[in-house]
Design an enzyme around this catalytic site. Structure first.
Site, PDB file in Angstrom:
ATOM      1  N   SER B  20      20.029 -22.609   4.222  1.00 53.04           N
ATOM      2  CA  SER B  20      19.887 -23.754   5.114  1.00 53.04           C
ATOM      3  C   SER B  20      20.543 -23.506   6.463  1.00 53.04           C
ATOM      4  CB  SER B  20      20.515 -24.991   4.470  1.00 53.04           C
ATOM      5  OG  SER B  20      21.904 -24.772   4.274  1.00 53.04           O
ATOM      6  N   ASN B 107      30.553 -30.878  -1.445  1.00 54.98           N
ATOM      7  CA  ASN B 107      29.863 -32.167  -1.533  1.00 54.98           C
ATOM      8  C   ASN B 107      30.411 -33.208  -0.559  1.00 54.98           C
ATOM      9  OD1 ASN B 107      28.378 -30.987  -3.518  1.00 54.98           O
ATOM     10  ND2 ASN B 107      29.315 -32.094  -5.219  1.00 54.98           N
ATOM     11  N   THR B 152      -3.825 -60.644  26.235  1.00 53.46           N
ATOM     12  CA  THR B 152      -3.792 -60.710  24.774  1.00 53.46           C
ATOM     13  C   THR B 152      -5.109 -60.096  24.342  1.00 53.46           C
ATOM     14  OG1 THR B 152      -4.782 -62.908  24.653  1.00 53.46           O
ATOM     15  CG2 THR B 152      -2.379 -62.825  24.714  1.00 53.46           C
ATOM     16  N   HIS B 153      -5.069 -59.345  23.246  1.00 60.37           N
ATOM     17  CA  HIS B 153      -6.277 -58.633  22.772  1.00 60.37           C
ATOM     18  C   HIS B 153      -6.809 -57.699  23.864  1.00 60.37           C
ATOM     19  CE1 HIS B 153      -6.743 -61.780  19.529  1.00 60.37           C
ATOM     20  NE2 HIS B 153      -6.143 -62.503  20.442  1.00 60.37           N
ATOM     21  N   LYS B 280      -7.612 -33.620  37.776  1.00 62.53           N
ATOM     22  CA  LYS B 280      -6.851 -34.319  36.754  1.00 62.53           C
ATOM     23  C   LYS B 280      -5.395 -34.617  37.126  1.00 62.53           C
ATOM     24  CE  LYS B 280      -9.155 -35.430  33.163  1.00 62.53           C
ATOM     25  NZ  LYS B 280      -8.297 -35.259  32.053  1.00 62.53           N
ATOM     26  N   ASN B 282      -2.970 -36.119  34.567  1.00 61.36           N
ATOM     27  CA  ASN B 282      -2.803 -36.626  33.201  1.00 61.36           C
ATOM     28  C   ASN B 282      -1.384 -37.127  32.952  1.00 61.36           C
ATOM     29  OD1 ASN B 282      -5.457 -35.893  32.537  1.00 61.36           O
ATOM     30  ND2 ASN B 282      -4.805 -33.790  32.106  1.00 61.36           N
ATOM     31  N   GLU B 287       1.776 -39.737  26.828  1.00 58.65           N
ATOM     32  CA  GLU B 287       1.037 -39.427  25.600  1.00 58.65           C
ATOM     33  C   GLU B 287       1.935 -38.776  24.557  1.00 58.65           C
ATOM     34  OE1 GLU B 287      -3.214 -37.879  26.647  1.00 58.65           O
ATOM     35  OE2 GLU B 287      -1.900 -37.430  28.346  1.00 58.65           O
ATOM     36  N   TYR B 314      25.766 -35.794  -6.334  1.00 58.10           N
ATOM     37  CA  TYR B 314      25.025 -34.888  -5.466  1.00 58.10           C
ATOM     38  C   TYR B 314      23.914 -34.179  -6.232  1.00 58.10           C
ATOM     39  CZ  TYR B 314      23.859 -31.332  -2.070  1.00 58.10           C
ATOM     40  OH  TYR B 314      23.173 -30.544  -1.182  1.00 58.10           O
ATOM     41  N   GLN B 319      19.916 -31.675   0.270  1.00 59.50           N
ATOM     42  CA  GLN B 319      19.961 -30.718   1.377  1.00 59.50           C
ATOM     43  C   GLN B 319      18.831 -30.990   2.361  1.00 59.50           C
ATOM     44  OE1 GLN B 319      21.171 -26.601   0.659  1.00 59.50           O
ATOM     45  NE2 GLN B 319      19.215 -25.950   1.524  1.00 59.50           N
ATOM     46  N   LYS B 322      18.944 -33.121   6.292  1.00 59.90           N
ATOM     47  CA  LYS B 322      19.337 -32.772   7.653  1.00 59.90           C
ATOM     48  C   LYS B 322      18.173 -32.665   8.644  1.00 59.90           C
ATOM     49  CE  LYS B 322      22.377 -30.046   5.706  1.00 59.90           C
ATOM     50  NZ  LYS B 322      22.749 -30.990   4.653  1.00 59.90           N
TER      51      LYS B 322
END
Lengths: 455, 455, 455, 455
Positions: B20, B107, B152-153, B280, B282, B287, B314, B319, B322
């Site tokens: 890890s 632990n 709205t909508h 463009k 963008n 996004e 434990y 593990q 994380k």
């Protein structure tokens, strides 16, 4: 309904997908309470007459009774709970019903209803959590000294007591209650008066309706008031986290009541048989609590997904906010009730537990510690010596306490008879007197402290 | 490493799945801080010598410098950050390194490290949220009176102001900060001293280490201390909810900067071109913020799933706690940074916005209200009349304000020239003076209040 | 880079959030293969010269070698793998590099790269699943007759054999392979040639590039080609479902290797010790496989969330498609490798298993069946009688086979000595000869059939 | 019910959490079909009499009629659909009802019922998807040449046609149908005869029941048959992926019907007004389809979570399999129906669309291509020149086609009048003749091909 712009009725599938009454009728009490508060405020501000406000109030109260008596007629034709109330109110009190809608929109009304529902749901969850804590704390005191293996990796690690183990859940549930309490405080502002989204030109008193409905204050931004559902997401999150705790205890109930473990036994009241296998005593309730974790996670993801990327203000997608909330609220209560029942019901097979605590080399660490303490051996070396002794014992199918002294001495000649003192599971547990540790006296004190706190 | 019981090394795939270090090296600072606090406490309690504690402390500080300077060598052979530190410490200070592990287990160490990391992550998130709030509040004051259609909508509903709209997010972010603050308070107890799971027989002082590490107190149950990850789940939940808020504003930035809307324009610094299409501009950052909602939800589900049904204490499954935490922490900061940048960067095309606010019949409700007020018409009837006028105007491709009086009178003869007063978008907005409403003067006051609060 | 429209560079946070090279460099092989196929097609169609195509091909091959040799320099400044390749290609072959981009856009390029990667990942998963099936089928044949308790609700239900149990997973994995095979067939169309979104006016040959890259045909709609990621979602779904299967077997490995069950034992190669507790033999790999289910679910939800509600065609959100795919692909291989290792490694403690199969009243159904068959008793009554006998035996702490005949007769006098024939766990298992049942002879035959099929 | 072992009834909360009749009554048809098939097989095998089998069959058929007529009485006291059927059957045909349960368990019965339900749900989904494809293909042919802006990043990219855009969804839905078809084939094996988990000693004929129920064969492993729910997970996954497609089209319907875009208009049948704002024409159905994506994701996660880490064979957790499946099945049909209605209903505002296609510099790429083709300019340089021209035009608020030639020549003197040929949006679209490209003639041919295929 929507007036002169529309020449044609909605398509059938449109009506079908739009209707929400099957779901939102569960919010009738919140809806009526909001309407009463709004009408009273309108009268106090002189926007409608006192007579109208009182007629509205009486009408709402009658509707509440009709619903609670099962006399109210729900029909898919009236899309949602708001239209059902509006329509019935008109039948009951006539034209005054229409004045209820002054300076209010369905957008702030639905935001209010759900907010009140979530607040109620959190109060109910808190009470149920409290009940489960009490049950667990009582059983923890009862079994403060009952030895069992403490597990890591589901392998015996070190002896602990059942009381200590149960109190771990009391702590987790306390944090769950804390999450609901914080969420309660955060949601406790009133959206009412935001109207459709922009506020209103009527001289309303939002403080008054907020106060009448038990809120600390009105929300400060009308767009936020009708657009936000983070209060519902926070409830669903706290419920999902709580579900992980319940699922863990449920898993342990399933494990412990299996014949392989044999640590606990449920009475007939919490056991289920099989229509085929006559010997069965299945822990169905525990399995269901564990399984219902799925819907709690699913409900959270459902509403998170709904809210992702929605522009302000109200969008119809948000009608999908109710089912996950209602389902998690009900499921949580059901699961907490079942866990409380099981917590009160199980009988601990303390002899089996204690035997398990004494086996599987659970006191190996105590042996290593003895080597460090008595022989001044560095821990790394003590660990190595102990591991070799464990291997020796396990090869002979013996527990540590049953391994002859000579056998131990064949690995480390300086070991003496005194070592047997620490190989006892109970002594091991009793030695763990650090704050929060498993020493029975401490566990008992903690259990008592919790019981007092929860009384 | 595990001593005399083991005759053979782990299988290769075992080593691979177990390692890890690539992930948990991010926790080096927390790990070293914990070790220093533990060593100092052990010396204060007389469990190890002062000299040893000081050697350990100096060693840990050197390791921290080596890591931060990029001089530290990480190797898959030493599975995780704890073993890396242990191994290097032994090289640096010799045998005393081994004494650090007295009365501590991996632990409680991993529980501590992650808890400290989450606490730091929430502090960082709070600061970044504060920054975004400041940027939005400043832009809100700047555009307190800039009209835009309230939707709205995604259909024009009523005119609001851009400032009002931006302040809605300031409110949401305030609740996000509240969630992190509550989570901070709840997690701020120390697991250190729980040892493997049962506590320890050494006379440790858990108050001391808790205090040294900035915790309010030690956790009260050692099994809970090493088993629980609800603090991480709460962080991930709060981050996911915050991500819904960011995704909504990001969606609006995307919509608003489209040529269809044309409400805002990003500078070159926040626009991205295309290697193919030369025209463009963008809104990539918006996004990406919207898209990164996915991983925030995914991280939450990942850890919820890990914790579902795990028996105490434990288990190695944990593990997996994380990566989701680290990823959400980093993603949240990145998204907040990008949103702050965009919030500061955009230029509002106020003329386009105001035109849009004035079109699409956004003042139809004001017309209906005028009919109620001036002609004493019931709202239902006023709504119907207005809808017919809207239909008439829309059939002719005209806005309400551009429809000749005679045309309106063909629907309702009593309408007078005075009606044009309320068909103006700005007057509509100015009339919404209820608390939290969109009236520019109020929006300006709210924006100023927020700016002071955030200063 | 984006030419004359832009006067200023991107903001720093913009660059930071936009960069993807750390992730998408994993797709280098797919990217280069796509470029070679495209260049060769362009030459074949006369759009570029043969010389240019060959220079591009040689350049791409050199870049592949440089990357695989670790000699290639990655830099955050060049945002993604496509720009790295483009930039290096220009260094290597000069101006011809620019011709590679004729009639191609980054949009169809990224769609192609990920599609190729997913196809490769599914081939790898299939091979790994095949390996695990082989391992399980071999162990199933070995233990075709090894009795163990079959569980429902984790309670002993009826005796089964370990071989039968393991073959259940072989069946599940076969369906997992089927899902990957179907997904492979469905994704196997080429997006290349869709260009930015609309297709191109160059006379390209999409059949040719499709064929060169092993696709059955080009995708029929260019907007779909650059916009869709359902192929990735289908992979993530199949991986998540597979993860549920692996998590179930992993859970069983954890349970079976616990001291409570004691059904299996892992060698040193698949056991992990504790730095504190010298006796520990933890099944870390099984726990990790179980835990990694979390990230497999999380990755699926992450990409589902990204794709929700995105308008066509390419949006930058879709850059978030890669990490979940890469992570699930790697995790799946790791988990399958670890499961295969454990499946090959464990030694079955057949005596313990058989004892467990014979206890806990697992043959109670056989007793009920005997009553039906021999005494012509209705099943409901037989079930009731058996349950009373179970209660009697359990009250005395005896298994059914150990309960004296007289005791049984005290409940039902017509029971004879012959009943003991069916109370035997092995006879119970042998009697289950229905297709798919647990009779050892059948299990052996099934295991052999699988081994032949998988050879 | 569970016989002599149990002295006490279940606790109230146990009954409450256990009951599933409210949910599983939806499976009555599948349950009855399974019972009839089982009874007929038992008679054919001589295990029960022909007379009993016929009585059971007649009884089941009567129960089906009673349920469908609303005459059947459901009661929480009889936990689930199986007990309701068993109980009513006994009333109708007496003792023979009990013989139905020979060689069958509730475990294989519930596995069968859900499998049949999912199979039916996928058939229904396939038909509804087919309907939506037909509607879209028809509209695509109608609008094969209707120009609109093709978007990337929601910014105008290049002109495409509406028909081309709609056909992209026809392709996506085809893959959705493929997923359901593959899942159908994979699930189409019968679990019936697995009994509780181990098979049975009765001489049953599993081929016969499989065939009677439309399965291709019996499942080969009885433990797998009662334990696996991957068929349900696969359905939920395919439904979730399909939901992403529907949510994307729904998002576009919302965008396109907004006043900012103005591309389409829904009739009264698919528009919803506001009780407050008389001008509103809200696209509620599209928003609801988009919002219901949430529950489709949630249902998938719910069942994935349930199945995570469950040991074999049946566990009560698996009772939680039904609600997500039923809800996704119903939601999918509803969403598909609504989308089909909207697809048939909308009227395209082709003039507005075409204007938008011609603006926002969507033909800039065509200009760059012209420079490459006519002036032999390298693409990079052409891109740069074009970007400067775009900047010039945009600074003057003009479209490319409206920029005077002299202005272009001020950037690149060699540009001639001929350039205006490619600045036309229609010519741009017509030039995209590569396979799958947007050239109207091709789109028309594709649409026709789809219509024939779907006829």
């Amino acid at each position: 309904m929507w007036g002169g712009q529309y020449a044609h009725p909605p398509a059938e599938i449109m009506t079908e997908i739009n209707a929400s009454i099957d779901v939102d009728k569960a919010l009738y009490a919140q809806d009526l309470a909001g309407s009463i508060a709004h009408a009273q405020m309108l009268a106090a501000q002189g926007i409608i007459t006192r007579a109208d406000a009182d007629a509205i109030t009486r009408g709402c109260e009658q509707i509440r009774r009709e619903i609670e008596d099962g006399a109210f007629i729900f029909t898919p034709a009236l899309e949602d709970i708001h239209m059902h109330v509006e329509s019935r109110l008109k039948e009951l009190i006539g034209e005054a019903a229409g004045r209820l809608h002054t300076a209010r929109s369905r957008n702030d009304q639905v935001a209010l209803d759900l907010r009140l529902y979530v607040r109620d749901a959190m109060d109910a969850a808190d009470a149920a959590l409290h009940g489960l804590q009490r049950a667990l704390a009582r059983r923890a005191e009862e079994h403060a000294g009952a030895l069992m293996p403490g597990f890591t990796h589901l392998q015996s690690a070190q002896p602990v007591t059942l009381g200590h183990h149960l109190l771990a859940y009391v702590e987790m549930l306390a944090r769950d209650r804390g999450r609901f309490a914080d969420a309660h405080a955060r949601l406790n502002e009133s959206p009412l008066g935001a109207a459709a989204l922009a506020g209103t030109s009527f001289p309303i008193d939002r403080e008054a309706t907020a106060s009448a409905l038990g809120f600390t204050q009105p929300m400060a931004n009308s767009l936020d008031a009708v657009s936000s559902r983070d209060f519902a997401l926070e409830f669903l999150s706290a419920a999902a986290v709580c579900a992980t705790h319940l699922s863990r205890l449920a898993e342990e109930f399933v494990l412990w009541s299996s014949s392989a473990f044999g640590f606990i036994r449920f009475s007939d009241g919490f056991s289920t048989g099989s229509s085929i296998m006559p010997q069965k005593r299945n822990p169905d309730a525990a399995e269901l609590v564990r399984g219902k974790t799925g819907r709690m996670f699913g409900n959270l993801i459902a509403l998170l997904t709904v809210m992702k990327g929605l522009p302000l203000a109200y969008n119809k997608d948000m009608q999908e906010d109710k089912e996950p909330v209602l389902d998690s609220a009900r499921t949580l209560l059901l699961a907490l009730g079942a866990m409380t029942g099981m917590a009160e019901d199980f009988s601990a097979q303390t002899e089996t537990m204690e035997q398990a605590a004494a086996s599987a080399y659970a006191t190996a660490t105590d042996l290593a510690d003895w080597l460090v303490r008595e022989l001044k051996m560095p821990f790394r070396e003590a660990h190595h010596i102990t591991a070799r002794i464990v291997k020796l014992a396990s090869g002979q199918g013996l527990g540590l306490h049953a391994l002859p002294l000579e056998a131990m001495q064949s690995v480390e000649p300086r070991i003496t008879e005194a070592v047997f003192g620490v190989l006892d599971a109970r002594k091991s547990a009793e030695s763990k007197t650090s704050f929060g540790g498993t020493a029975p006296a401490q566990v008992r004190a903690q259990a008592r402290a919790w019981r007092e706190k929860l009384a």
